[in-house]
Design a protein around this motif. Sequence first.
Motif, PDB file in Angstrom:
ATOM      1  N   ASP A 415       0.720  -0.929  -0.002  1.00  0.00           N
ATOM      2  CA  ASP A 415       0.348   0.029  -0.160  1.00  0.00           C
ATOM      3  C   ASP A 415       0.862   1.490   0.307  1.00  0.00           C
ATOM      4  N   GLN A 416       1.729   1.195   0.812  1.00  0.00           N
ATOM      5  CA  GLN A 416       3.136   1.954   1.309  1.00  0.00           C
ATOM      6  C   GLN A 416       3.460   3.145  -0.531  1.00  0.00           C
ATOM      7  N   GLY A 417       4.114   1.624  -1.557  1.00  0.00           N
ATOM      8  CA  GLY A 417       4.722   1.317  -2.523  1.00  0.00           C
ATOM      9  C   GLY A 417       4.110   2.144  -3.638  1.00  0.00           C
ATOM     10  N   PRO A 418       2.767   1.913  -3.925  1.00  0.00           N
ATOM     11  CA  PRO A 418       1.990   2.586  -5.019  1.00  0.00           C
ATOM     12  C   PRO A 418       1.810   4.547  -4.244  1.00  0.00           C
ATOM     13  N   GLU A 419       1.796   4.021  -3.542  1.00  0.00           N
ATOM     14  CA  GLU A 419       1.742   5.908  -3.323  1.00  0.00           C
ATOM     15  C   GLU A 419       3.088   7.032  -3.892  1.00  0.00           C
ATOM     16  N   VAL A 420       4.388   6.156  -3.353  1.00  0.00           N
ATOM     17  CA  VAL A 420       5.192   6.850  -3.845  1.00  0.00           C
ATOM     18  C   VAL A 420       5.039   7.228  -5.739  1.00  0.00           C
ATOM     19  N   VAL A 421       5.187   5.829  -5.943  1.00  0.00           N
ATOM     20  CA  VAL A 421       5.432   5.575  -7.361  1.00  0.00           C
ATOM     21  C   VAL A 421       4.360   6.936  -8.796  1.00  0.00           C
ATOM     22  N   MET A 422       3.342   6.369  -8.042  1.00  0.00           N
ATOM     23  CA  MET A 422       1.771   6.753  -8.894  1.00  0.00           C
ATOM     24  C   MET A 422       2.194   8.458  -8.589  1.00  0.00           C
ATOM     25  N   ILE A 423       2.374   9.740  -7.305  1.00  0.00           N
ATOM     26  CA  ILE A 423       2.491  11.078  -7.187  1.00  0.00           C
ATOM     27  C   ILE A 423       3.466  11.102  -7.946  1.00  0.00           C
TER      28      ILE A 423
END
Length: 453
Positions: A415-423
């Motif tokens: 859940d944390q990973g997609p936040e960084v990448v998609m931002i």
Amino acid sequence: MKLYQYILVLLLTPLLFSCSPGKETSSTTTLPDTAKTITDDSLLTLVEYRTFQYFWDGAEPTSGAVRERIHTDNVYPENDKNIVTSGGTGFGVMAILVGIERNFITRQQGLERLNKIVSFLEKADRFHGVWPHWWNGETGKVKPFSPNDDGGDLVETSFLAQGLLCVRQYFKDGNEEEKNLASRIDKLWKEIEFDWHTQGGKNVLYWHWSPNHAWKMNFAVEGYNECLIMYVLAAASPTHGVPAEVYHQGWARNGGIKNNPSHQQYGMHLDLKHNGAEQFGGPLFWSHYSFLGLDPRRLKDKYADYWQHNKNHTLINRQYCLENPKNYKGYGENSWGLTASYSVNFYAAHSPTEDHGVISPTAAISSIPYTPEQSMEVIRHLYKDLGDKVLGEYGFYDAFSEHYNWYSNKYLAIDQGPEVVMIENYRTGLLWNLFMSAPEVQSGLDKLGFTYK
């Protein structure tokens, strides 16, 4: 934002949020005006930085790989504090590239960490080149995900390969040490036996294989769900590729993946039938995981326009929360997003068809390329109004429910990973550009009949 600006924000942040690890928190935070007036750009940088720390400071120290979960209360199920995840590590290596580009770390620091992770991956358990879902980070030995799932996991391996290919493309023209890292990644990528997972030539890919239980799991992966990237990479592999029929007959179910042309939900259409959730669409991570590297902006095939499909999926999920048919407290224009996460009863794949009154911050945050204004409303609400109820050392906690006065102090890698990448994809397209620059990816998409330019 300049480096000194975000450092200033970070210096101010401890004054704005007094996080309380070790317990579920329900305190109220009053923020000074400086917190309320932070610019969108600065706020996105702050969210990226905090969340990046999950993959940097929070990494498992022996392997450098990404922990499956971090609990700030230090209470873990089955003593799995040092269990690392293959898919989450794929997201994590992408986050490290973001960290380099955002000057959170130096290029050399990133290179050293990535070398450590790749060294672990070279020695850790693999099965026909396919990594398991989980390992013990201290030993590299597989930790079974379930009794019969103690071998290769092709879906999680594909999430990892997606990230590794971005790293390869980032460093391939660098100095000698960087080129060496790219070469080692290339070798690992070419050793993944996608064709093995056709069970001897069937026109579908199977999720799992075990040296102890063979094909007992027998999970043929058909769409639509989060697994598109696996079929794209299987077609793209220069050494263990699969023919296009595996995609069209297996994943696309001989065209059965296409939704009814008359499908409408809140006036929006989904091109694809979501498995078990055809009306509203499944949890929002289905529009995130495969598209961290795979660029949906111009991506089309004979089944879908993936940009419009993902955007509509997000808007339908949001509108359901606004309609709020179960009358949960806290749902609204600045608090929406249903996806798989921790829940009031441990864990759930939240969606409109499985709604437990739980908002997962990653759902709206990772959807920011599709819904920038609506996602920013959520980010501002989480930051300004909920404060340390939902924000901790590694970014926004995994989930919360105002209805049940439940605020998790736990994190999950996926859940944390997609936040960084998609931002970052929303801001600069960094990971999309890297992944799509790989010649094999372009060949694989061509083979499957995609247009993407």
